[in-house]
Design an enzyme around this catalytic site. Structure first.
Site, PDB file in Angstrom:
ATOM      1  N   GLY A  75     -99.780 -22.856  10.346  1.00  0.00           N
ATOM      2  CA  GLY A  75     -99.293 -23.941  11.206  1.00  0.00           C
ATOM      3  C   GLY A  75     -98.021 -24.554  10.637  1.00  0.00           C
ATOM      4  O   GLY A  75     -97.894 -24.683   9.427  1.00  0.00           O
ATOM      5  N   ASP A  91    -100.493 -14.797  11.603  1.00  0.00           N
ATOM      6  CA  ASP A  91    -100.846 -13.390  11.370  1.00  0.00           C
ATOM      7  C   ASP A  91    -101.061 -13.073   9.898  1.00  0.00           C
ATOM      8  O   ASP A  91    -100.390 -13.614   9.028  1.00  0.00           O
ATOM      9  CB  ASP A  91     -99.734 -12.497  11.909  1.00  0.00           C
ATOM     10  CG  ASP A  91     -99.671 -12.552  13.424  1.00  0.00           C
ATOM     11  OD1 ASP A  91    -100.670 -12.203  14.057  1.00  0.00           O
ATOM     12  OD2 ASP A  91     -98.626 -12.978  13.956  1.00  0.00           O
ATOM     13  N   GLY A 111    -104.515 -20.245   3.592  1.00  0.00           N
ATOM     14  CA  GLY A 111    -104.558 -18.894   4.158  1.00  0.00           C
ATOM     15  C   GLY A 111    -103.360 -18.089   3.702  1.00  0.00           C
ATOM     16  O   GLY A 111    -103.482 -16.903   3.326  1.00  0.00           O
ATOM     17  N   THR A 153     -98.778 -28.223   4.330  1.00  0.00           N
ATOM     18  CA  THR A 153     -99.737 -28.435   5.417  1.00  0.00           C
ATOM     19  C   THR A 153     -99.969 -29.936   5.595  1.00  0.00           C
ATOM     20  O   THR A 153    -100.004 -30.685   4.604  1.00  0.00           O
ATOM     21  CB  THR A 153    -101.105 -27.746   5.209  1.00  0.00           C
ATOM     22  OG1 THR A 153    -102.040 -28.309   6.142  1.00  0.00           O
ATOM     23  CG2 THR A 153    -101.709 -27.927   3.835  1.00  0.00           C
ATOM     24  N   ASP A 197    -102.700 -30.964   6.340  1.00  0.00           N
ATOM     25  CA  ASP A 197    -104.110 -31.153   5.967  1.00  0.00           C
ATOM     26  C   ASP A 197    -104.297 -31.602   4.507  1.00  0.00           C
ATOM     27  O   ASP A 197    -105.356 -32.126   4.159  1.00  0.00           O
ATOM     28  CB  ASP A 197    -104.909 -29.854   6.166  1.00  0.00           C
ATOM     29  CG  ASP A 197    -104.836 -29.335   7.589  1.00  0.00           C
ATOM     30  OD1 ASP A 197    -104.477 -30.128   8.481  1.00  0.00           O
ATOM     31  OD2 ASP A 197    -105.111 -28.137   7.810  1.00  0.00           O
ATOM     32  N   HIS A 231    -108.328 -29.881   9.848  1.00  0.00           N
ATOM     33  CA  HIS A 231    -109.177 -28.694   9.687  1.00  0.00           C
ATOM     34  C   HIS A 231    -110.484 -29.112   9.041  1.00  0.00           C
ATOM     35  O   HIS A 231    -111.125 -30.023   9.558  1.00  0.00           O
ATOM     36  CB  HIS A 231    -108.400 -27.632   8.907  1.00  0.00           C
ATOM     37  CG  HIS A 231    -108.970 -26.270   9.098  1.00  0.00           C
ATOM     38  ND1 HIS A 231    -109.149 -25.386   8.067  1.00  0.00           N
ATOM     39  CD2 HIS A 231    -109.423 -25.656  10.208  1.00  0.00           C
ATOM     40  CE1 HIS A 231    -109.700 -24.271   8.534  1.00  0.00           C
ATOM     41  NE2 HIS A 231    -109.870 -24.422   9.828  1.00  0.00           N
ATOM     42  N   ARG A 259    -113.091 -45.147  24.752  1.00  0.00           N
ATOM     43  CA  ARG A 259    -112.025 -44.243  25.173  1.00  0.00           C
ATOM     44  C   ARG A 259    -111.682 -43.300  24.025  1.00  0.00           C
ATOM     45  O   ARG A 259    -111.982 -43.585  22.860  1.00  0.00           O
ATOM     46  CB  ARG A 259    -110.756 -45.023  25.545  1.00  0.00           C
ATOM     47  CG  ARG A 259    -110.885 -45.816  26.833  1.00  0.00           C
ATOM     48  CD  ARG A 259    -110.844 -44.898  28.039  1.00  0.00           C
ATOM     49  NE  ARG A 259    -110.806 -45.631  29.285  1.00  0.00           N
ATOM     50  CZ  ARG A 259    -111.857 -46.059  29.960  1.00  0.00           C
ATOM     51  NH1 ARG A 259    -113.081 -45.854  29.480  1.00  0.00           N
ATOM     52  NH2 ARG A 259    -111.730 -46.689  31.099  1.00  0.00           N
ATOM     53  N   VAL A 284     -99.067 -33.435  18.023  1.00  0.00           N
ATOM     54  CA  VAL A 284     -98.068 -34.496  17.817  1.00  0.00           C
ATOM     55  C   VAL A 284     -97.910 -34.750  16.308  1.00  0.00           C
ATOM     56  O   VAL A 284     -96.829 -35.040  15.812  1.00  0.00           O
ATOM     57  CB  VAL A 284     -98.535 -35.791  18.527  1.00  0.00           C
ATOM     58  CG1 VAL A 284     -97.750 -36.999  18.082  1.00  0.00           C
ATOM     59  CG2 VAL A 284     -98.441 -35.621  20.031  1.00  0.00           C
ATOM     60  N   GLN A 285     -99.049 -34.598  15.584  1.00  0.00           N
ATOM     61  CA  GLN A 285     -99.045 -34.872  14.147  1.00  0.00           C
ATOM     62  C   GLN A 285     -98.207 -33.880  13.350  1.00  0.00           C
ATOM     63  O   GLN A 285     -97.910 -34.101  12.187  1.00  0.00           O
ATOM     64  CB  GLN A 285    -100.488 -34.835  13.602  1.00  0.00           C
ATOM     65  CG  GLN A 285    -101.336 -35.950  14.141  1.00  0.00           C
ATOM     66  CD  GLN A 285    -102.814 -35.617  14.073  1.00  0.00           C
ATOM     67  OE1 GLN A 285    -103.536 -36.157  13.254  1.00  0.00           O
ATOM     68  NE2 GLN A 285    -103.274 -34.718  14.914  1.00  0.00           N
TER      69      GLN A 285
HETATM   70  O1  F6P Z   1    -103.539 -26.483   9.344  1.00  0.00           O
HETATM   71  C1  F6P Z   1    -102.830 -27.384  10.104  1.00  0.00           C
HETATM   72  C2  F6P Z   1    -103.524 -27.635  11.405  1.00  0.00           C
HETATM   73  O2  F6P Z   1    -102.732 -28.526  12.151  1.00  0.00           O
HETATM   74  C3  F6P Z   1    -104.970 -28.156  11.313  1.00  0.00           C
HETATM   75  O3  F6P Z   1    -105.019 -29.518  11.029  1.00  0.00           O
HETATM   76  C4  F6P Z   1    -105.508 -27.769  12.655  1.00  0.00           C
HETATM   77  O4  F6P Z   1    -106.900 -27.580  12.593  1.00  0.00           O
HETATM   78  C5  F6P Z   1    -104.824 -26.468  12.946  1.00  0.00           C
HETATM   79  O5  F6P Z   1    -103.664 -26.443  12.152  1.00  0.00           O
HETATM   80  C6  F6P Z   1    -104.416 -26.256  14.389  1.00  0.00           C
HETATM   81  O6  F6P Z   1    -103.916 -24.969  14.500  1.00  0.00           O
HETATM   82  P1  F6P Z   1    -103.057 -24.399  15.696  1.00  0.00           P
HETATM   83  O7  F6P Z   1    -101.675 -24.959  15.604  1.00  0.00           O
HETATM   84  O8  F6P Z   1    -103.068 -22.940  15.489  1.00  0.00           O
HETATM   85  O9  F6P Z   1    -103.736 -24.854  16.957  1.00  0.00           O
END
Ligand code: F6P
Length: 388
Positions: free
Chosen positions: A15, A77, A114, A136, A138, A182, A306, A313-314
């Site tokens: 990501g 990939d 990964g 990341t 995360d 994640h 809600r 966006v993050q």
């Molecule tokens: O690893 C970064 C992340 O944004 C995670 O927080 C999230 O679970 C995942 O990637 C979303 O992945 P994708 O962009 O493939 O939907």
């Protein structure tokens, strides 16, 4: 100093996140400073397999520091399991062949857990060096104090929680805000504390919604008629954790059947668009954890709830000053290490120093939130509930 590297390849994988361009610029500028040629590989390991490259000279990396995303493009990939057409194939040999053709001494991979695993796996099939830089939102990469991208993701999520406060207050509602991360709770925890969420639910602390409902009810008794619940996308209830534990103890045949059932589309739902079978490797969209939680909270408290799911966006937009600084420090340190001929490492931040850590030690090591982490203590002392 005798420079020990002539040429490197650089790719971004997994990501994207803010700070990737700043890191590419840092690696490339430092490498160029030492007279090292830099080849940009497009779209992660897929570009490596498909031999898609661009030269990264001083001009190509100029003006990148503040840009979001990655100029190289990225993908999820893996060389050893790549979807080629409609078939998943092991493309390791092709990837290694292309690395040789590029005549590079080291492949620099900017990515998370990964990516580190895949880079290390590739290293087993070649004598060309590999290096990784931890990115990341995360923040779940082991052996580094922080990953670049995290600070930017946390700033965006915090701002969202701030904004939710005013609307939740006006309507006297509970708003459940789903934060990425994640399997790790860093992003929800950090932004939840910074944004003053009343409840923070993270994967590392299984929750009980009755406890959450009691906490919200006691706030209401004290005159607080709104509440914000920050929930990590990977958060699990106590009963889900228990069920998972029971399943993992079940015999192999039952586990296989449960896995197959999970991969099936929910009953009554179409198999794919126009009834096509679902494509291999494509996930089915499920109801978000935040909406399940909001529904239950509404039932338990009788208060209108809600949901806001922050999603990608993050990961968008410009990196924060902290991420620009970290990405530049890690990137330029990578350039220095490459000049010295240091390969097969991840460049990490430990304390105030940027240091190489053996990739073998790092590859695939996840960093979760320890339940006794100081951030948890701080949150508890400002009356945040973890629903435990
Ligand atoms: O690893 C970064 C992340 O944004 C995670 O927080 C999230 O679970 C995942 O990637 C979303 O992945 P994708 O962009 O493939 O939907």
């Amino acid at each position: 100093m005798r420079v020990r590297t002539r040429s490197i390849g650089i790719l971004t994988s997994g990501g994207d996140c803010p700070g990737l361009n700043a890191a590419i610029r840092g690696v490339a500028k430092a490498a160029i400073h030492y007279g090292i040629e830099v080849i940009g590989i497009q779209d992660g390991f897929r570009g490596l397999v498909e031999n898609r490259t661009i030269p990264l000279d001083a001009r190509a990396v100029s003006g990148l520091l503040t840009e979001g995303g990655t100029l190289l493009g990225t993908s999820r990939d893996k060389p050893h399991k790549m979807l080629m057409g409609r078939k998943v194939m092991d493309m390791t040999e092709v990837a290694v062949g292309n690395m040789k053709r590029m005549n590079i001494d080291c492949l620099v991979c900017l990515g998370g857990n990964g990516t580190a695993k895949n880079a290390w796996r590739l290293r087993q099939a070649t004598d060309i060096g590999v290096m990784t830089l931890p990115k990341t939102i995360d923040n779940d990469v082991g052996h580094t104090d922080i990953t670049f991208g995290f600070d930017s993701g946390m700033r965006i999520a915090t701002e969202a929680i701030d904004r939710l406060h005013t609307t939740a207050t006006s309507h006297h509602r509970v708003i459940v805000c789903e934060v990425m991360g994640h399997d790790a709770g860093w992003l929800a925890l950090g932004s939840g504390i910074a944004g003053g969420a009343d409840v923070i639910l993270i994967p590392e602390i299984p929750y009980d919604l009755e406890v959450v409902a009691d906490h919200l009810a006691s706030r209401r008794k004290r005159g607080k008629r709104f509440s914000i619940v920050a929930v990590a996308e990977g958060a699990k209830s106590k009963s889900e954790v228990l069920r998972a534990a029971q399943k993992s103890e079940a015999p192999e045949s039952e586990r296989k059947k449960a896995k197959k059932d999970k991969e099936k589309p929910p009953s009554g739902a179409p198999e794919g668009i126009d009834g096509d079978p679902p494509l291999e490797g494509i996930h089915l969209v499920q109801e978000s954890v935040a909406s399940r939680i909001a529904r239950r909270i509404q039932q338990l408290t009788g208060v209108e709830a809600r949901v806001t799911s922050l999603g990608h966006v993050q990961r968008g937009g410009q990196p924060t000053a902290n991420d620009r600084l970290l990405a530049t420090r890690l990137g330029t340190k990578a350039g220095m290490l490459l000049a010295e001929g240091v390969y097969d490492v991840m460049v990490a931040l430990q304390g105030t120093e940027t240091v190489p850590v053996a990739l073998e030690k790092v590859a695939g090591v996840k960093k979760l939130v320890p339940p006794d982490h100081p951030w948890i203590h701080a949150a508890l002392l400002v009356e945040t509930s973890f629903g435990a």
